[in-house]
Design a protein around this motif. Structure first.
Motif, PDB file in Angstrom:
ATOM      1  N   LYS A   1       0.818  -1.208   0.000  1.00  0.00           N
ATOM      2  CA  LYS A   1       0.000   0.000   0.000  1.00  0.00           C
ATOM      3  C   LYS A   1       0.859   1.268   0.000  1.00  0.00           C
ATOM      4  N   ILE A   2       1.982   1.248   0.696  1.00  0.00           N
ATOM      5  CA  ILE A   2       2.850   2.426   0.689  1.00  0.00           C
ATOM      6  C   ILE A   2       3.454   2.631  -0.693  1.00  0.00           C
ATOM      7  N   LEU A   3       3.800   1.535  -1.366  1.00  0.00           N
ATOM      8  CA  LEU A   3       4.311   1.665  -2.730  1.00  0.00           C
ATOM      9  C   LEU A   3       3.210   2.116  -3.685  1.00  0.00           C
ATOM     10  N   GLU A   4       1.964   1.762  -3.388  1.00  0.00           N
ATOM     11  CA  GLU A   4       0.849   2.272  -4.195  1.00  0.00           C
ATOM     12  C   GLU A   4       0.739   3.788  -4.048  1.00  0.00           C
ATOM     13  N   ILE A   5       0.967   4.304  -2.841  1.00  0.00           N
ATOM     14  CA  ILE A   5       0.971   5.758  -2.645  1.00  0.00           C
ATOM     15  C   ILE A   5       2.021   6.391  -3.537  1.00  0.00           C
ATOM     16  N   SER A   6       3.211   5.795  -3.559  1.00  0.00           N
ATOM     17  CA  SER A   6       4.311   6.377  -4.335  1.00  0.00           C
ATOM     18  C   SER A   6       4.086   6.288  -5.839  1.00  0.00           C
ATOM     19  N   SER A   7       3.161   5.418  -6.257  1.00  0.00           N
ATOM     20  CA  SER A   7       2.874   5.297  -7.694  1.00  0.00           C
ATOM     21  C   SER A   7       1.852   6.326  -8.171  1.00  0.00           C
ATOM     22  N   SER A   8       1.389   7.169  -7.273  1.00  0.00           N
ATOM     23  CA  SER A   8       0.382   8.179  -7.619  1.00  0.00           C
ATOM     24  C   SER A   8       0.891   9.125  -8.700  1.00  0.00           C
ATOM     25  N   ASP A   9      -0.017   9.559  -9.531  1.00  0.00           N
ATOM     26  CA  ASP A   9       0.322  10.472 -10.620  1.00  0.00           C
ATOM     27  C   ASP A   9       0.442  11.897 -10.076  1.00  0.00           C
ATOM     28  N   ILE A  10       1.670  12.433 -10.040  1.00  0.00           N
ATOM     29  CA  ILE A  10       1.887  13.785  -9.522  1.00  0.00           C
ATOM     30  C   ILE A  10       2.177  14.777 -10.652  1.00  0.00           C
ATOM     31  N   THR A  11       1.723  14.424 -11.842  1.00  0.00           N
ATOM     32  CA  THR A  11       1.869  15.338 -12.970  1.00  0.00           C
ATOM     33  C   THR A  11       1.242  16.691 -12.632  1.00  0.00           C
TER      34      THR A  11
ATOM     35  N   LEU B   1       4.516  11.212  -4.232  1.00  0.00           N
ATOM     36  CA  LEU B   1       3.560  11.552  -3.187  1.00  0.00           C
ATOM     37  C   LEU B   1       3.918  10.748  -1.941  1.00  0.00           C
ATOM     38  N   VAL B   2       4.000  11.419  -0.800  1.00  0.00           N
ATOM     39  CA  VAL B   2       4.269  10.731   0.461  1.00  0.00           C
ATOM     40  C   VAL B   2       3.181  11.094   1.465  1.00  0.00           C
ATOM     41  N   ASN B   3       2.790  10.113   2.252  1.00  0.00           N
ATOM     42  CA  ASN B   3       1.828  10.357   3.325  1.00  0.00           C
ATOM     43  C   ASN B   3       2.488  11.141   4.452  1.00  0.00           C
ATOM     44  N   ASN B   4       3.739  10.816   4.734  1.00  0.00           N
ATOM     45  CA  ASN B   4       4.557  11.538   5.715  1.00  0.00           C
ATOM     46  C   ASN B   4       3.973  11.493   7.126  1.00  0.00           C
ATOM     47  N   ASN B   5       3.179  10.481   7.408  1.00  0.00           N
ATOM     48  CA  ASN B   5       2.614  10.351   8.754  1.00  0.00           C
ATOM     49  C   ASN B   5       2.305   8.885   9.046  1.00  0.00           C
ATOM     50  N   THR B   6       3.199   8.002   8.589  1.00  0.00           N
ATOM     51  CA  THR B   6       2.944   6.568   8.658  1.00  0.00           C
ATOM     52  C   THR B   6       3.360   5.959   9.999  1.00  0.00           C
TER      53      THR B   6
ATOM     54  N   PRO C   1      -5.988   7.286   6.834  1.00  0.00           N
ATOM     55  CA  PRO C   1      -6.984   8.348   6.950  1.00  0.00           C
ATOM     56  C   PRO C   1      -6.401   9.739   7.171  1.00  0.00           C
ATOM     57  N   ASP C   2      -5.146   9.837   7.603  1.00  0.00           N
ATOM     58  CA  ASP C   2      -4.563  11.134   7.959  1.00  0.00           C
ATOM     59  C   ASP C   2      -3.540  11.572   6.916  1.00  0.00           C
ATOM     60  N   TRP C   3      -3.879  12.639   6.184  1.00  0.00           N
ATOM     61  CA  TRP C   3      -2.994  13.166   5.138  1.00  0.00           C
ATOM     62  C   TRP C   3      -2.555  14.594   5.454  1.00  0.00           C
ATOM     63  N   SER C   4      -2.607  14.966   6.712  1.00  0.00           N
ATOM     64  CA  SER C   4      -2.311  16.349   7.117  1.00  0.00           C
ATOM     65  C   SER C   4      -0.858  16.753   6.878  1.00  0.00           C
ATOM     66  N   ARG C   5       0.061  15.771   6.847  1.00  0.00           N
ATOM     67  CA  ARG C   5       1.477  16.073   6.643  1.00  0.00           C
ATOM     68  C   ARG C   5       1.958  15.678   5.257  1.00  0.00           C
ATOM     69  N   SER C   6       1.045  15.336   4.374  1.00  0.00           N
ATOM     70  CA  SER C   6       1.412  14.812   3.064  1.00  0.00           C
ATOM     71  C   SER C   6       2.137  15.850   2.212  1.00  0.00           C
ATOM     72  N   GLY C   7       2.861  15.337   1.233  1.00  0.00           N
ATOM     73  CA  GLY C   7       3.610  16.238   0.358  1.00  0.00           C
ATOM     74  C   GLY C   7       4.374  15.453  -0.687  1.00  0.00           C
ATOM     75  N   ILE C   8       5.458  16.053  -1.165  1.00  0.00           N
ATOM     76  CA  ILE C   8       6.286  15.448  -2.202  1.00  0.00           C
ATOM     77  C   ILE C   8       7.694  15.226  -1.662  1.00  0.00           C
ATOM     78  N   GLY C   9       8.193  14.027  -1.844  1.00  0.00           N
ATOM     79  CA  GLY C   9       9.543  13.712  -1.393  1.00  0.00           C
ATOM     80  C   GLY C   9       9.927  12.317  -1.823  1.00  0.00           C
ATOM     81  N   ASP C  10      11.018  11.817  -1.300  1.00  0.00           N
ATOM     82  CA  ASP C  10      11.452  10.449  -1.572  1.00  0.00           C
ATOM     83  C   ASP C  10      10.480   9.498  -0.875  1.00  0.00           C
ATOM     84  N   PHE C  11       9.962   8.514  -1.614  1.00  0.00           N
ATOM     85  CA  PHE C  11       8.945   7.624  -1.026  1.00  0.00           C
ATOM     86  C   PHE C  11       9.485   6.826   0.157  1.00  0.00           C
ATOM     87  N   LEU C  12      10.809   6.709   0.267  1.00  0.00           N
ATOM     88  CA  LEU C  12      11.370   5.972   1.404  1.00  0.00           C
ATOM     89  C   LEU C  12      11.046   6.646   2.736  1.00  0.00           C
ATOM     90  N   LEU C  13      10.652   7.913   2.691  1.00  0.00           N
ATOM     91  CA  LEU C  13      10.278   8.619   3.910  1.00  0.00           C
ATOM     92  C   LEU C  13       9.169   7.885   4.655  1.00  0.00           C
TER      93      LEU C  13
END
Length: 234
Positions: free
Chosen positions: A42-52, A124-129, A145-157
């Motif tokens: 699921k975390i890798l699915e987040i990183s596959s999001s289209d951020i175009t 795309l990173v959730n940044n609150n895992t 459910p919590d995307w309050s800290r989400s943003g763009i960065g290295d998915f390894l975060l």
């Protein structure tokens, strides 16, 4: 467009923002060992999001935009002393709390030396895992459910945060095995993981120092100081 709708428009349909289940923090280490691949999927699915169309790095502001053009700007400015708000003149913590300047400076330098490995890795990173922020049924569902800290960065975060939360679960070791099993290659894996870990570890450390949470500070310092040996042993 509100942040949740903005995120939802980018996310894969396989990632749930409204999952049914229980807080993942309730999983025992043995239960997590039996379901970690689901979390990783699921975390890798987040990183596959289209951020175009989404530019830059860092957390999304209220306008759903990032504030930095480069990863270096994002990580370095996180620790700027003159930022308005909660962290204004934060280096005073070196004199008033358990936060140790020598420790901070050492691992800040370690982070800074590795930023080049993370530059241009934009996801795309959730940044609150943290486990208290993830919902699971332990079998087929993991949601965020919590995307309050989400943003763009290295998915390894997102994996780094899990490891910082519960280092005894051996997240980077499990992720290396997971990738080998699936034939996935993460370029510069060890250095990128360390860069993100030192960034998030130091940021979290100063937060706990600011609220006089000595126990958490001790735990974070131990985790940060041991991580390089763990990764280089892979």
């Amino acid at each position: 467009m509100g942040k949740d709708n903005f995120i939802k428009a980018m996310l894969s349909e396989k990632v749930s923002m409204t999952p049914n289940g229980f807080v993942a923090d309730q999983l025992s280490p043995e239960e997590f060992a039996g379901s970690y691949e689901l979390f990783f999927d699921k975390i890798l699915e987040i990183s596959s999001s289209d951020i175009t169309g989404v530019e830059g790095y860092g957390e999304f502001n209220e306008d759903c935009r990032t504030e930095y053009q480069t990863c270096r700007e994002f990580l370095v400015d996180t620790f700027a002393e003159n930022k308005e708000g909660y962290w204004f003149n934060w280096t005073e913590l070196f004199h008033t709390t358990v936060l140790e300047r020598e420790f901070f400076d050492r691992y800040y330098k370690e982070m800074e030396n590795r930023i080049r490995y993370c530059e241009d890795n934009r996801y795309l990173v959730n940044n609150n895992t943290f486990f208290v922020n993830m919902i699971t049924d332990g079998k087929t569902i993991v949601g965020f459910p919590d995307w309050s800290r989400s943003g763009i960065g290295d998915f390894l975060l997102d994996f780094v945060i899990m490891d910082l939360n519960k280092p005894y679960l051996k997240i980077p070791e499990l992720l290396a095995a997971y990738c080998k099993k699936r034939g996935l290659i993460i370029p510069d894996y060890k250095e990128r993981f360390l860069c993100m870990a030192y960034y998030k570890g130091l940021d979290t450390l100063r937060w706990h120092a600011s609220i006089d949470d000595t126990e958490s500070c001790t735990s974070i310092m131990k985790s940060v100081s041991e991580l390089k040996d763990r990764l280089y042993a892979l």
